[in-house]
Design a protein around this motif. Structure first.
Motif, PDB file in Angstrom:
ATOM      1  N   MET A 110      -1.802  11.888 -18.909  1.00 51.81           N
ATOM      2  CA  MET A 110      -2.152  11.173 -20.132  1.00 51.81           C
ATOM      3  C   MET A 110      -1.371  11.712 -21.321  1.00 51.81           C
ATOM      4  SD  MET A 110      -6.255  10.533 -19.900  1.00 51.81           S
ATOM      5  CE  MET A 110      -6.166   9.560 -21.402  1.00 51.81           C
ATOM      6  N   ASP A 157     -12.740   4.206 -24.472  1.00 55.20           N
ATOM      7  CA  ASP A 157     -12.566   3.625 -23.136  1.00 55.20           C
ATOM      8  C   ASP A 157     -12.235   4.707 -22.110  1.00 55.20           C
ATOM      9  OD1 ASP A 157     -12.157   1.199 -21.374  1.00 55.20           O
ATOM     10  OD2 ASP A 157     -10.167   2.102 -21.233  1.00 55.20           O
ATOM     11  N   ALA A 158     -11.377   5.660 -22.500  1.00 57.14           N
ATOM     12  CA  ALA A 158     -11.040   6.749 -21.584  1.00 57.14           C
ATOM     13  C   ALA A 158     -12.266   7.597 -21.263  1.00 57.14           C
ATOM     14  CB  ALA A 158      -9.939   7.616 -22.187  1.00 57.14           C
ATOM     15  N   VAL A 187     -12.935  10.532 -18.480  1.00 59.85           N
ATOM     16  CA  VAL A 187     -12.011  11.532 -19.028  1.00 59.85           C
ATOM     17  C   VAL A 187     -12.732  12.350 -20.093  1.00 59.85           C
ATOM     18  CG1 VAL A 187      -9.840  11.917 -20.241  1.00 59.85           C
ATOM     19  CG2 VAL A 187     -10.035  10.040 -18.595  1.00 59.85           C
ATOM     20  N   TRP A 206      -4.380   7.663 -30.307  1.00 55.73           N
ATOM     21  CA  TRP A 206      -5.108   8.898 -30.053  1.00 55.73           C
ATOM     22  C   TRP A 206      -5.031   9.867 -31.236  1.00 55.73           C
ATOM     23  CZ3 TRP A 206      -7.915  10.384 -25.685  1.00 55.73           C
ATOM     24  CH2 TRP A 206      -7.952   9.417 -24.663  1.00 55.73           C
ATOM     25  N   ARG A 246     -14.472   6.048 -18.769  1.00 50.83           N
ATOM     26  CA  ARG A 246     -13.875   6.077 -17.438  1.00 50.83           C
ATOM     27  C   ARG A 246     -13.905   7.479 -16.819  1.00 50.83           C
ATOM     28  NH1 ARG A 246     -10.682   1.482 -16.267  1.00 50.83           N
ATOM     29  NH2 ARG A 246     -10.602   0.010 -18.007  1.00 50.83           N
TER      30      ARG A 246
END
Length: 218
Positions: free
Chosen positions: A189, A84-85, A90, A202, A88
């Motif tokens: 983050m 998802d990151a 990242v 993560w 977006r």
């Protein structure tokens, strides 16, 4: 049941009602336990529908006439939070490392050589493609699976010169690791990863040790 009846009388209850009260309390406790279990599942997450992690499919270290090489192949499934990151915007970094060791019975093992590879994974929203960069080179892929495959397999990765493992005694070994490098994420983050459950979302890495052998027959 004399003892139970006596206890009930002491508290002003009829003996015939005590078992009912006992069963009612037991039912209340069971319902409370069920509710707590459901709450924990919502807070900390139930078992994920899709497995995430790193699976080692192949790992082989060998020496030929010129070099010490490593072959590896992994199967990687990104955690949902990581994917998802990336979607977006990242960039996500991955690192592979291989270390060649010479055992020593009288002291700590001697490090002979160490090599590292680093990749940068990014999503291109205009083209809907995934891009993998390594050093000054980059390549685009239509799917995330194809991009991950480019970072999780290698053939004849040169670790050291063959002369560095002479004499060949069969005791040398290679430590291999592959991981998602959270130290290169944006600073805000990195701070957020310290929360409950954040680190595990993560956490993506694997470490293996393999003995150095002869070059596989072709």
């Amino acid at each position: 049941m004399p003892c139970l009846a006596a206890v009930c009388q002491l508290h002003g209850h009829r003996s015939s009602r005590c078992p009912r009260r006992k069963f009612a309390v037991s039912g209340l406790l069971a319902a409370t336990a069920t509710s707590l279990a459901l709450l924990c599942a919502l807070l900390f997450g139930a078992a994920p529908a899709l497995a995430q992690g790193v699976e080692v499919l192949e790992l082989n270290a060998y020496r030929n006439e010129a070099h010490v090489n490593l072959d590896y192949q992994l199967r990687v499934t990104l955690p949902a939070a990581v994917e998802d990151a990336a979607l977006r915007g990242v960039p996500i970094y991955f690192t592979a490392q291989a270390t060649l060791w010479r055992p020593r019975w009288y002291w700590r093992d001697e490090r002979v050589a160490r090599v590292t590879r680093e990749w940068r994974l990014s999503f291109q929203p205009l083209t809907k493609n995934w891009r993998v960069s390594q050093g000054g080179l980059g390549q685009s892929f239509e799917t995330l699976a194809e991009a991950l495959a480019a970072m999780t397999r290698s053939s004849a990765w040169r670790i050291a010169d063959a002369r560095e493992v002479e004499p060949v005694d069969g005791h040398h070994y290679v430590e291999f690791s592959w991981r998602l490098d959270t130290t290169q994420l944006p600073r805000p983050m990195q701070i957020g990863l310290g929360g409950i459950g954040g680190t595990s979302d993560w956490s993506l890495d694997v470490e293996r040790r393999v003995k150095l052998g002869a070059e596989p027959a072709k």
